[in-house]
Design a protein around this motif. Structure first.
Motif, PDB file in Angstrom:
ATOM      1  N   SER A  63     -10.984  -2.643  -4.333  1.00  0.00           N
ATOM      2  CA  SER A  63     -11.184  -1.398  -3.406  1.00  0.00           C
ATOM      3  C   SER A  63     -10.381  -0.420  -3.556  1.00  0.00           C
ATOM      4  O   SER A  63     -10.157   0.693  -2.759  1.00  0.00           O
ATOM      5  N   GLY A  64      -9.808  -0.178  -4.911  1.00  0.00           N
ATOM      6  CA  GLY A  64      -8.828   0.824  -5.070  1.00  0.00           C
ATOM      7  C   GLY A  64      -9.210   2.215  -5.049  1.00  0.00           C
ATOM      8  O   GLY A  64      -8.464   3.048  -4.286  1.00  0.00           O
ATOM      9  N   LEU A  65     -10.257   2.484  -5.419  1.00  0.00           N
ATOM     10  CA  LEU A  65     -10.927   3.682  -5.519  1.00  0.00           C
ATOM     11  C   LEU A  65     -11.286   4.159  -3.884  1.00  0.00           C
ATOM     12  O   LEU A  65     -11.320   5.295  -3.546  1.00  0.00           O
ATOM     13  N   THR A  66     -11.856   3.292  -3.327  1.00  0.00           N
ATOM     14  CA  THR A  66     -12.380   3.347  -2.001  1.00  0.00           C
ATOM     15  C   THR A  66     -11.190   3.741  -1.019  1.00  0.00           C
ATOM     16  O   THR A  66     -11.137   4.709  -0.225  1.00  0.00           O
ATOM     17  N   ALA A  67     -10.112   2.832  -1.014  1.00  0.00           N
ATOM     18  CA  ALA A  67      -8.949   2.987   0.034  1.00  0.00           C
ATOM     19  C   ALA A  67      -7.631   3.688  -0.447  1.00  0.00           C
ATOM     20  O   ALA A  67      -6.711   4.016   0.333  1.00  0.00           O
ATOM     21  N   GLY A  68      -7.653   3.823  -2.022  1.00  0.00           N
ATOM     22  CA  GLY A  68      -6.405   4.215  -2.654  1.00  0.00           C
ATOM     23  C   GLY A  68      -5.891   5.727  -1.963  1.00  0.00           C
ATOM     24  O   GLY A  68      -4.852   5.873  -1.540  1.00  0.00           O
ATOM     25  N   PRO A  69      -6.823   6.674  -2.073  1.00  0.00           N
ATOM     26  CA  PRO A  69      -6.268   7.786  -1.347  1.00  0.00           C
ATOM     27  C   PRO A  69      -5.798   7.793  -0.169  1.00  0.00           C
ATOM     28  O   PRO A  69      -4.969   8.542   0.217  1.00  0.00           O
ATOM     29  N   PHE A  70      -6.401   7.192   0.755  1.00  0.00           N
ATOM     30  CA  PHE A  70      -6.270   7.009   2.230  1.00  0.00           C
ATOM     31  C   PHE A  70      -4.977   6.261   2.450  1.00  0.00           C
ATOM     32  O   PHE A  70      -3.989   6.589   3.265  1.00  0.00           O
ATOM     33  N   LEU A  71      -4.803   5.054   1.600  1.00  0.00           N
ATOM     34  CA  LEU A  71      -3.333   4.378   1.551  1.00  0.00           C
ATOM     35  C   LEU A  71      -2.346   5.318   1.137  1.00  0.00           C
ATOM     36  O   LEU A  71      -1.224   4.974   1.847  1.00  0.00           O
ATOM     37  N   GLY A  72      -2.453   6.018   0.349  1.00  0.00           N
ATOM     38  CA  GLY A  72      -1.398   7.085  -0.078  1.00  0.00           C
ATOM     39  C   GLY A  72      -0.961   7.910   0.985  1.00  0.00           C
ATOM     40  O   GLY A  72       0.233   8.126   1.196  1.00  0.00           O
ATOM     41  N   LYS A  73      -1.888   8.407   1.758  1.00  0.00           N
ATOM     42  CA  LYS A  73      -1.511   9.218   2.867  1.00  0.00           C
ATOM     43  C   LYS A  73      -0.891   8.214   4.001  1.00  0.00           C
ATOM     44  O   LYS A  73       0.197   8.836   4.340  1.00  0.00           O
ATOM     45  N   GLU A  74      -1.235   7.144   4.348  1.00  0.00           N
ATOM     46  CA  GLU A  74      -0.593   6.286   5.206  1.00  0.00           C
ATOM     47  C   GLU A  74       0.894   5.907   4.754  1.00  0.00           C
ATOM     48  O   GLU A  74       1.745   5.717   5.474  1.00  0.00           O
ATOM     49  N   LEU A  75       0.782   5.626   3.551  1.00  0.00           N
ATOM     50  CA  LEU A  75       2.237   5.342   2.804  1.00  0.00           C
ATOM     51  C   LEU A  75       3.314   6.592   3.276  1.00  0.00           C
ATOM     52  O   LEU A  75       4.387   6.275   3.522  1.00  0.00           O
ATOM     53  N   ALA A  76       2.762   7.638   2.800  1.00  0.00           N
ATOM     54  CA  ALA A  76       3.593   8.934   3.067  1.00  0.00           C
ATOM     55  C   ALA A  76       4.026   8.964   4.597  1.00  0.00           C
ATOM     56  O   ALA A  76       5.095   9.376   4.824  1.00  0.00           O
ATOM     57  N   GLN A  77       2.989   8.672   5.452  1.00  0.00           N
ATOM     58  CA  GLN A  77       3.561   8.631   6.755  1.00  0.00           C
ATOM     59  C   GLN A  77       4.675   7.672   7.116  1.00  0.00           C
ATOM     60  O   GLN A  77       5.425   8.173   7.980  1.00  0.00           O
ATOM     61  N   VAL A  78       4.519   6.564   6.529  1.00  0.00           N
ATOM     62  CA  VAL A  78       5.572   5.623   6.755  1.00  0.00           C
ATOM     63  C   VAL A  78       6.856   6.112   6.170  1.00  0.00           C
ATOM     64  O   VAL A  78       7.726   5.818   6.859  1.00  0.00           O
ATOM     65  N   MET A  79       6.953   6.321   5.217  1.00  0.00           N
ATOM     66  CA  MET A  79       8.065   6.941   4.306  1.00  0.00           C
ATOM     67  C   MET A  79       8.784   8.110   5.109  1.00  0.00           C
ATOM     68  O   MET A  79       9.989   8.221   4.929  1.00  0.00           O
ATOM     69  N   THR A  80       7.887   8.976   5.691  1.00  0.00           N
ATOM     70  CA  THR A  80       8.680  10.002   6.442  1.00  0.00           C
ATOM     71  C   THR A  80       8.716   9.535   8.059  1.00  0.00           C
ATOM     72  O   THR A  80       9.000  10.418   8.833  1.00  0.00           O
ATOM     73  N   GLU A  81       8.641   8.229   8.485  1.00  0.00           N
ATOM     74  CA  GLU A  81       8.648   7.706   9.908  1.00  0.00           C
ATOM     75  C   GLU A  81       7.825   8.479  10.542  1.00  0.00           C
ATOM     76  O   GLU A  81       8.374   8.777  12.037  1.00  0.00           O
ATOM     77  N   SER A  82       6.580   8.738  10.173  1.00  0.00           N
ATOM     78  CA  SER A  82       5.551   9.223  11.188  1.00  0.00           C
ATOM     79  C   SER A  82       4.623   8.056  11.310  1.00  0.00           C
ATOM     80  O   SER A  82       4.405   7.103  10.832  1.00  0.00           O
TER      81      SER A  82
END
Length: 376
Positions: A335-354
Motif C-alpha cells: 500500500s506504499g503508493l496509496t498511503a505513502g504521501p499521506f503518511l509522510g504528511k502525518e510523520l511531518a506532523q509528529v516531528m513538529t509536535e503537531s
C-alpha cells in the motif's frame, strides 16, 4: 527554524520532506537510490475501499491516503508540478463467484457512506464490464467504483522532490550513516560530509535496518519481492479503469497502449532484484486468465521492487524511543503508493509536535524497531 534530515527518497521520504518544507523548516533529503526501490518499480492503485484486510488501523491509514490525493495533487499543481502520473479512472472489481461479487457490491455501498470520495457504485454484467475494459475475459462481471485512481510512482516522487527543492529542500545522493552523541542523533554523514539536523527520520523502506544497526537498533522490516510486467497494446487506453481480481494481482493502464500487470509477493527473497522465469511465468499466466486480450501484446519490461513489510503487515511511524531526535516511518508493503504521501504528511506532523489525523499509538514503532541487547 528546526533542521531535519530525511533519509530515504522514495514516495514516503519525498512526501515527508515536502510537508516539512511547506511548514517552513530546513530540510535535507538523502537518498541512496537503491535498485529495487519499491516506489520506482510500483504502479499505484488508489482505491483501498474493498480490501479484504480487516485491520482497522490499516484501513484508516489507506482510506485517508486515498482521500488525501486530491488535495496533494492540487498543492503540487500550485508549484507547477502537473506531471504526477495521477488520474482518476475508476476500478472494476471482478470475481467468478456471483455471491462474492454481491458481497463486494454490498461492502462498496457500506463504505460509500463514510468515504464519499469512493464515488458511484454499480454492479455490471459481462457486456458492461467488457465495454469498459475490452481485453477482459468475456465471462467477467464486476463491481464498478468511479472514485478509484492510478498513479505512476516514479512521476509522483519526482514531482514531490521538485516541489520540495522549490521550497529550499537540499537533495543529497549517497550512502548515509547516522551520527549520534550521548544518545542523541544529531545528523548524518554522506561521503564523509556531515549534515547536521535537530531531528532525523528514517524512511528507507526495506533498507532502514542497515541505518539503524550501527546505533544498536534492530530493524524488523523485511523486503518482499514483487515482479511486475509492462506491456504495449495497439489501443489507446488512457481512460480504461483499473482491474482488481479476487487475487493479489492488479491490472492498470497508463495511456498510449501502456498496460501494467502485477505483482508477485515473494517473502524470504532477501534483496534479490532479479526477474525470474518462475515469477514472470506466474504473472503472465494470471494476466492471460484475467485479460486474454493481452495475448498479442508486446512485453516491454519487467520491473522488480522490494516492498517493506513490517511484522503483522501493519505500517509503523513515530519517534524511535531508544534514541533522541530519531524517527521512522516504514512497513507500508503493497500500500506504499496509496498511503505513502499521506503518511509522510502525518510523520511531518509528529516531528513538529503537531496533531495529525491519525494516532501514532495505533502504529507503534516498537513492533518494528528493537534495541539490541546482550540477550537479543
Amino acid at each position: 527554524m528546526t533542521s531535519f534530515n530525511i533519509i530515504g527518497g522514495g514516495i514516503l521520504g519525498a512526501s515527508t520532506a515536502f510537508h516539512l518544507a511547506k511548514l517552513g523548516h530546513k530540510v535535507t533529503l538523502i537518498d541512496e537510490c537503491h535498485a529495487g526501490q519499491a516506489t520506482g518499480a510500483g504502479a499505484g492503485i488508489i482505491g483501498p475501499w474493498l480490501s479484504q484486510r480487516r485491520n482497522k488501523a490499516w484501513y484508516a491509514l489507506a482510506s485517508n491516503g486515498a482521500k488525501y490525493y486530491e488535495e496533494l495533487i492540487a498543492m503540487l499543481e500550485e508549484f507547477g508540478e502537473t506531471d504526477t502520473g495521477y488520474k482518476k479512472v475508476g476500478s472494476l472489481h471482478i470475481h467468478d463467484l456471483e455471491h462474492r461479487l454481491e458481497k463486494k457490491h454490498e461492502l462498496a455501498l457500506q463504505r460509500q457512506e463514510t468515504a464519499p470520495e469512493l464515488g458511484e457504485v454499480s454492479l455490471l454484467d459481462e457486456e458492461e464490464t467488457q465495454k469498459l475494459f475490452p481485453l477482459i475475459a468475456k465471462d467477467k462481471k464486476a463491481v464498478h467504483i468511479t472514485g478509484s485512481a492510478r498513479v505512476n510512482g516514479r512521476n509522483l516522487r519526482s514531482a514531490l522532490i521538485r516541489a520540495s527543492e522549490k521550497l529550499g529542500v537540499k537533495m543529497v545522493h549517497g550512502v548515509a550513516e547516522l551520527a549520534e552523541e550521548n544518545g542523541v542523533v544529531n545528523g548524518a554523514y554522506v561521503d564523509k560530509e556531515f549534515y547536521a539536523a535537530d531531528k532525523t527520520a528514517v524512511t528507507a523502506g526495506a533498507w532502514s535496518k542497515f541505518l539503524l544497526e550501527p546505533l544498536g537498533l534492530q530493524g524488523l522490516v523485511e523486503p518482499q519481492k514483487g515482479q511486475i510486467l509492462h506491456f504495449r497494446i495497439n489501443e489507446e487506453n488512457d481512460h480504461w479503469p483499473v482491474i482488481m481480481p479476487p487475487s493479489e494481482y492488479y491490472l492498470l493502464n497508463f495511456g498510449r497502449g501502456h498496460v501494467v500487470f502485477g505483482a508477485t509477493r515473494e517473502d524470504n527473497s532477501g534483496f534479490d532484484i532479479r526477474p525470474t522465469v518462475q515469477g514472470v511465468s506466474q504473472v503472465l499466466q494470471a494476466a492471460l486468465e484475467i485479460a486474454p486480450g493481452l495475448k498479442d501484446a508486446e512485453l516491454i519490461e519487467t520491473r522488480v521492487g522490494l516492498r517493506p513489510t513490517a511484522p503483522e503487515f501493519l505500517p509503523v511511524y513515530g519517534r524511535i524511543p531508544y534514541k533522541e531526535g530519531l524517527y521512522i516511518a516504514d512497513g507500508l508493503g503493497a500500500s506504499g503508493l496509496t498511503a505513502g504521501p499521506f503518511l509522510g504528511k502525518e510523520l511531518a506532523q509528529v516531528m513538529t509536535e503537531s496533531e495529525g489525523l491519525l494516532d501514532p499509538i495505533n502504529y507503534p514503532v516498537e513492533r518494528a524497531v528493537k534495541e539490541i541487547t546482550k540477550d537479543s
